[in-house]
Design a protein around this motif. Structure first.
Motif, PDB file in Angstrom:
ATOM      1  N   GLU A  88       0.809  -1.233   0.000  1.00  0.00           N
ATOM      2  CA  GLU A  88       0.000   0.000   0.000  1.00  0.00           C
ATOM      3  C   GLU A  88       0.836   1.273   0.000  1.00  0.00           C
ATOM      4  N   ILE A  89       2.151   1.160   0.056  1.00  0.00           N
ATOM      5  CA  ILE A  89       2.986   2.358   0.118  1.00  0.00           C
ATOM      6  C   ILE A  89       2.814   3.206  -1.135  1.00  0.00           C
ATOM      7  N   VAL A  90       2.977   2.598  -2.321  1.00  0.00           N
ATOM      8  CA  VAL A  90       2.876   3.373  -3.561  1.00  0.00           C
ATOM      9  C   VAL A  90       1.434   3.786  -3.873  1.00  0.00           C
ATOM     10  N   PRO A  91       0.463   2.860  -3.814  1.00  0.00           N
ATOM     11  CA  PRO A  91      -0.889   3.291  -4.194  1.00  0.00           C
ATOM     12  C   PRO A  91      -1.643   4.097  -3.145  1.00  0.00           C
ATOM     13  N   GLU A  92      -1.203   4.063  -1.870  1.00  0.00           N
ATOM     14  CA  GLU A  92      -1.966   4.762  -0.840  1.00  0.00           C
ATOM     15  C   GLU A  92      -1.159   5.748  -0.006  1.00  0.00           C
ATOM     16  N   MET A  93      -0.047   5.306   0.591  1.00  0.00           N
ATOM     17  CA  MET A  93       0.693   6.193   1.486  1.00  0.00           C
ATOM     18  C   MET A  93       1.230   7.421   0.761  1.00  0.00           C
ATOM     19  N   ILE A  94       1.880   7.222  -0.355  1.00  0.00           N
ATOM     20  CA  ILE A  94       2.457   8.362  -1.078  1.00  0.00           C
ATOM     21  C   ILE A  94       1.362   9.315  -1.564  1.00  0.00           C
ATOM     22  N   PRO A  95       0.259   8.815  -2.170  1.00  0.00           N
ATOM     23  CA  PRO A  95      -0.814   9.756  -2.525  1.00  0.00           C
ATOM     24  C   PRO A  95      -1.419  10.475  -1.322  1.00  0.00           C
ATOM     25  N   ASP A  96      -1.527   9.785  -0.166  1.00  0.00           N
ATOM     26  CA  ASP A  96      -2.029  10.459   1.041  1.00  0.00           C
ATOM     27  C   ASP A  96      -1.090  11.596   1.451  1.00  0.00           C
ATOM     28  N   LEU A  97       0.215  11.351   1.372  1.00  0.00           N
ATOM     29  CA  LEU A  97       1.190  12.410   1.690  1.00  0.00           C
ATOM     30  C   LEU A  97       1.093  13.560   0.689  1.00  0.00           C
ATOM     31  N   GLU A  98       0.929  13.230  -0.590  1.00  0.00           N
ATOM     32  CA  GLU A  98       0.834  14.281  -1.617  1.00  0.00           C
ATOM     33  C   GLU A  98      -0.433  15.111  -1.460  1.00  0.00           C
ATOM     34  N   LEU A  99      -1.545  14.470  -1.122  1.00  0.00           N
ATOM     35  CA  LEU A  99      -2.786  15.229  -0.881  1.00  0.00           C
ATOM     36  C   LEU A  99      -2.641  16.146   0.326  1.00  0.00           C
ATOM     37  N   LEU A 100      -1.992  15.646   1.348  1.00  0.00           N
ATOM     38  CA  LEU A 100      -1.748  16.476   2.526  1.00  0.00           C
ATOM     39  C   LEU A 100      -0.891  17.677   2.156  1.00  0.00           C
ATOM     40  N   ALA A 101       0.139  17.442   1.352  1.00  0.00           N
ATOM     41  CA  ALA A 101       1.048  18.519   0.960  1.00  0.00           C
ATOM     42  C   ALA A 101       0.375  19.536   0.046  1.00  0.00           C
ATOM     43  N   GLU A 102      -0.339  19.058  -0.955  1.00  0.00           N
ATOM     44  CA  GLU A 102      -0.895  19.949  -1.982  1.00  0.00           C
ATOM     45  C   GLU A 102      -2.184  20.641  -1.556  1.00  0.00           C
ATOM     46  N   LEU A 103      -3.086  19.881  -0.931  1.00  0.00           N
ATOM     47  CA  LEU A 103      -4.408  20.425  -0.629  1.00  0.00           C
ATOM     48  C   LEU A 103      -4.700  20.565   0.863  1.00  0.00           C
ATOM     49  N   GLY A 104      -3.805  20.070   1.703  1.00  0.00           N
ATOM     50  CA  GLY A 104      -4.048  20.121   3.133  1.00  0.00           C
ATOM     51  C   GLY A 104      -5.133  19.164   3.576  1.00  0.00           C
ATOM     52  N   VAL A 105      -5.313  18.063   2.836  1.00  0.00           N
ATOM     53  CA  VAL A 105      -6.357  17.084   3.118  1.00  0.00           C
ATOM     54  C   VAL A 105      -5.748  15.875   3.816  1.00  0.00           C
TER      55      VAL A 105
END
Length: 116
Positions: A88-105
């Motif tokens: 789940e690192i590539v399909p979930e963890m990294i996108p979760d980090l990117e959403l947090l970084a880009e949109l604050g979600v």
């Protein structure tokens, strides 16, 4: 009386910047594992319930922790309360980090196989 989950404040700009750095570092480490840096391990002896865990961190992956080796799970300091399997690192963890970084979600629901 019904208990509610505590309200989590919106992420600060520092948390968002940390998440962006973490996402880039994880993508780089997946592309070239030699960029991970030195691995450091510590054994945590937990009293309740009586058990122990091995925590591994890497110098160049800030906030990223592997718990109990390859067959264990992963977590990240920027995503408190969430755990991820290796797959789940590539399909979930990294996108979760990117959403947090880009949109604050922050993530609110599981999206992987465990959610089904």
């Amino acid at each position: 009386m019904t208990l509610r989950a505590p309200k989590i404040p919106p992420p600060t700009m520092q948390e968002r910047a940390d998440a962006a750095i973490a996402a880039r570092a994880l993508r780089a480490a997946i592309a070239d594992p030699s960029t991970m840096g030195v691995c450091r391990a510590v054994h945590a002896d937990l009293a309740r319930p009586r058990r122990g865990e091995w925590w591994e961190t890497w110098d160049n992956l800030p906030g990223f922790v592997r718990v109990n080796g390859r067959r264990g799970y992963y977590r990240h300091a920027c995503l408190p309360g969430w755990t991820y399997l290796r797959a789940e690192i590539v399909p979930e963890m990294i996108p979760d980090l990117e959403l947090l970084a880009e949109l604050g979600v922050r993530p609110t629901e599981q999206t992987g196989e465990r959610a089904a």
